[in-house]
Enzyme design. Structure first.
Site, PDB file in Angstrom:
ATOM      1  N   LYS A 184      42.236  85.048  40.349  1.00  0.00           N
ATOM      2  CA  LYS A 184      41.925  86.350  39.765  1.00  0.00           C
ATOM      3  C   LYS A 184      42.400  86.464  38.319  1.00  0.00           C
ATOM      4  CE  LYS A 184      41.947  88.553  44.262  1.00  0.00           C
ATOM      5  NZ  LYS A 184      40.509  88.480  44.479  1.00  0.00           N
ATOM      6  N   GLU A 215      48.376  88.061  42.602  1.00  0.00           N
ATOM      7  CA  GLU A 215      48.221  86.707  43.149  1.00  0.00           C
ATOM      8  C   GLU A 215      49.310  85.759  42.651  1.00  0.00           C
ATOM      9  OE1 GLU A 215      43.692  85.512  44.524  1.00  0.00           O
ATOM     10  OE2 GLU A 215      44.266  85.143  42.462  1.00  0.00           O
ATOM     11  N   THR A 229      31.374  87.068  44.022  1.00  0.00           N
ATOM     12  CA  THR A 229      32.768  86.611  43.938  1.00  0.00           C
ATOM     13  C   THR A 229      33.241  86.736  42.483  1.00  0.00           C
ATOM     14  OG1 THR A 229      32.048  84.898  45.473  1.00  0.00           O
ATOM     15  CG2 THR A 229      34.328  84.797  44.715  1.00  0.00           C
ATOM     16  N   ASP A 285      37.084  90.801  38.898  1.00  0.00           N
ATOM     17  CA  ASP A 285      37.797  90.147  37.789  1.00  0.00           C
ATOM     18  C   ASP A 285      36.998  90.285  36.496  1.00  0.00           C
ATOM     19  OD1 ASP A 285      39.536  89.326  39.782  1.00  0.00           O
ATOM     20  OD2 ASP A 285      38.522  87.398  40.039  1.00  0.00           O
TER      21      ASP A 285
HETATM   22  O1  RIB Z   1      38.458  87.403  42.736  1.00  0.00           O
HETATM   23  C1  RIB Z   1      37.900  86.157  43.022  1.00  0.00           C
HETATM   24  C2  RIB Z   1      38.970  85.114  43.069  1.00  0.00           C
HETATM   25  O2  RIB Z   1      39.843  85.402  44.133  1.00  0.00           O
HETATM   26  C3  RIB Z   1      38.469  83.721  43.314  1.00  0.00           C
HETATM   27  O3  RIB Z   1      38.217  83.012  42.112  1.00  0.00           O
HETATM   28  C4  RIB Z   1      39.553  83.086  44.168  1.00  0.00           C
HETATM   29  O4  RIB Z   1      40.243  82.087  43.494  1.00  0.00           O
HETATM   30  C5  RIB Z   1      40.481  84.229  44.559  1.00  0.00           C
HETATM   31  O5  RIB Z   1      41.657  84.151  43.913  1.00  0.00           O
END
Ligand code: RIB
Length: 323
Positions: free
Chosen positions: A44, A141, A264, A268
């Site tokens: 992230k 994270e 995905t 971010d």
């Molecule tokens: O938000 C997406 C991300 O979450 C991915 O790239 C993965 O690595 C997780 O960390």
């Protein structure tokens, strides 16, 4: 010689190698399905830094990696993209990895092994790192002591502090919100925070839900956001856009309509796009959020996470077309 200017955007957070399988539909428990595999840079924090850097802001990513092949992928990716990065070596740990499933509708399921990210510590983040930054972004994270330290040090350095509380964790201490200027949760994280802080409108016996959030009128949502504490709260709502709450009022910004192939990293993309927009529009929160929306919209039209973040030229073209 004078020292080089400090980067305007600093992202302290996770670097993760994404291991992604695309499949028609997610497997049920006990089921095996066929899929296609790709791997690339993710995490992230790093995704947010790449989104900010590619969108045109002078950006520095700070994160921890192991002493393995995935760390080399990280270094090469940043060098190829011309984005500054400080990778803190944690040789006793593996670089973080994520197993990601993406189905035909573009939705995803993710499991992350934090690895080296969990070893990122306050001593890796000296105060001088933050001097001159305009906005400092972090998420959940990495080790939470690094998150707390980043928010405090960035604020002391005079930067605007941004927390993206992703992924929400049971060990998250809401007292951290005191050090946050701009909080950017998605629906799930917002609901978790409302419940954790005991702010559910129906009282402790009726936990707040995403279904309730989806039905919320702007005035009620604004009232809830105000009770979270940070001066700015931006709730990202996927296809429904985002809600920007400031003391002066709440504004809903609709999402751009695009054909999504892989969502995905869309959150971010929003956060990184927002940070670079914050610098470009000199602290104008609504203009920055609009830039976040555009970066997020473009990111879901491509597969992958960091590699799917739009360039400044792609963003400018998109914004011109969107009017
Ligand atoms: O938000 C997406 C991300 O979450 C991915 O790239 C993965 O690595 C997780 O960390």
């Amino acid at each position: 010689m004078p020292p080089p200017p400090a980067p305007a955007v600093i992202v302290v957070g996770s670097y993760v190698q994404d291991l992604t399988w695309r499949c028609a539909a997610f497997p049920q428990a006990g089921q095996t399905v066929l899929g296609r595999f790709v791997t690339g840079p993710g995490g992230k924090g790093s995704n947010q830094a790449v989104a900010a850097g590619r969108a045109g802001a002078d950006t520095l990513f700070v994160g921890a990696v192991g002493a393995d092949a995935f760390a080399e992928v990280a270094r090469r990716f940043y060098a190829d993209n011309g984005i500054a990065a400080r990778f803190i070596p944690k040789p006793k740990h593996a670089t973080g990895t994520a197993g990601i499933l993406v189905d035909d509708s573009g939705q995803n399921e993710i499991v992350v092994a934090l690895g080296a990210n969990e070893a990122l510590a306050p001593r890796d983040l000296p105060a001088a790192l933050f001097a001159g930054a305009r906005i400092v972004v972090t998420q959940l994270e990495t080790h939470l002591s690094a998150v707390a330290h980043t928010l405090r040090a960035a604020r002391r350095a005079g930067a605007a502090t941004v927390l993206n509380p992703a992924p929400m964790r049971p060990d998250f201490d809401p007292a951290l919100l005191r050090h946050v200027d701009i909080l950017i949760p998605n629906e799930t994280e917002f609901v978790a925070l409302v419940n954790q802080l005991g702010l559910a409108p129906g009282g402790a016996r009726r936990p707040y839900t995403e279904a309730a959030l989806a039905k919320e009128k702007p005035a009620a949502l604004q009232a809830l956001c105000r009770r979270l504490g940070p001066p700015v709260v931006i709730v990202t709502l996927g296809k429904r856009g985002c809600f920007v709450s400031q003391a002066s009022g709440g504004v809903a910004i609709p999402a751009h309509v695009v054909k999504a192939v892989d969502t995905t990293g869309a959150g971010d993309a929003f956060v990184g796009g927002f940070a670079s927009g914050y610098v470009r529009h000199e602290g104008d929160i609504l203009a920055a959020a609009r830039q976040g929306q555009a970066v997020a919209a473009l990111s879901v039209t491509k597969f992958g996470t960091a590699p799917a973040m739009p360039t400044a030229a792609e963003l400018a073209r998109f914004l011109r077309k969107a009017g």
